[in-house]
Write a protein that holds these residues in place. Structure first.
Motif, PDB file in Angstrom:
ATOM      1  N   CYS A  54       0.789  -1.235  -0.001  1.00  0.00           N
ATOM      2  CA  CYS A  54       0.001   0.187   0.083  1.00  0.00           C
ATOM      3  C   CYS A  54       0.944   1.245  -0.243  1.00  0.00           C
ATOM      4  CB  CYS A  54      -0.893  -0.008   1.099  1.00  0.00           C
ATOM      5  SG  CYS A  54      -2.417  -1.321   1.517  1.00  0.00           S
ATOM      6  N   ARG A  59      -0.709   4.606  -1.242  1.00  0.00           N
ATOM      7  CA  ARG A  59      -2.025   4.320  -0.523  1.00  0.00           C
ATOM      8  C   ARG A  59      -1.857   4.393   1.160  1.00  0.00           C
ATOM      9  NH1 ARG A  59      -3.565  -0.655  -3.090  1.00  0.00           N
ATOM     10  NH2 ARG A  59      -4.837  -1.132  -1.230  1.00  0.00           N
ATOM     11  N   ASP A  61      -2.798   5.960   3.832  1.00  0.00           N
ATOM     12  CA  ASP A  61      -3.855   5.728   4.882  1.00  0.00           C
ATOM     13  C   ASP A  61      -4.107   4.148   5.155  1.00  0.00           C
ATOM     14  OD1 ASP A  61      -4.015   8.421   5.394  1.00  0.00           O
ATOM     15  OD2 ASP A  61      -5.915   8.744   4.149  1.00  0.00           O
ATOM     16  N   GLU A  62      -4.023   3.586   4.074  1.00  0.00           N
ATOM     17  CA  GLU A  62      -3.934   1.972   3.979  1.00  0.00           C
ATOM     18  C   GLU A  62      -3.094   1.203   4.827  1.00  0.00           C
ATOM     19  OE1 GLU A  62      -6.137  -0.391   0.757  1.00  0.00           O
ATOM     20  OE2 GLU A  62      -6.546   1.714  -0.046  1.00  0.00           O
TER      21      GLU A  62
END
Length: 127
Positions: A54, A59, A61-62
């Protein structure tokens, strides 16, 4: 089966096919949770691999939540100075850094360096 899937995910990751890597890492993580439990070292490693994928995709936040979960689990099981805990803390620091949370990143990295030095000193004295 899980080892082969994990190797496939790593190959995808190394080739820059992060979407495919993420899907396979997620499957490995879910199978590991089911078969060997959510706090097994291999399950935690698969969670960390998923977070790393991620992070590679931007990504962030993931990536942060599993990074935090892995770090907390290693702390509970092995203590704050264990190499696996330090490794997971370093991953969390990388996620914070990539989110432009430099103060948080620096704070965690300082803890990692202090604990590493403590381990090194203990190893040096035990010789």
């Amino acid at each position: 089966m899980v080892t082969g899937m994990s190797n496939l995910a790593s190959t995808y990751y190394e080739q820059g096919h992060w979407g495919e890597a993420g899907k396979v890492h997620f499957q490995v993580m879910e199978i590991s949770k089911e078969k060997i439990g959510p706090y097994h070292r291999d399950t935690l490693a698969s969670m960390s691999n998923r977070a790393s994928t991620c992070r590679g995709q931007g990504r962030l936040d993931e990536a942060e939540k599993p990074d935090m979960q892995v770090m907390e689990a290693f702390k509970r099981q092995f203590g704050a100075d264990h190499p696996d805990t330090l490794w997971s803390m370093s991953n969390l620091a990388a996620t914070n850094y990539n989110q432009y949370r430099w103060d948080k990143s620096d704070e965690v990295q300082v803890l990692v360096i202090k604990a590493y030095r403590k381990m090194k000193l203990q190893a040096d004295y035990s010789r």
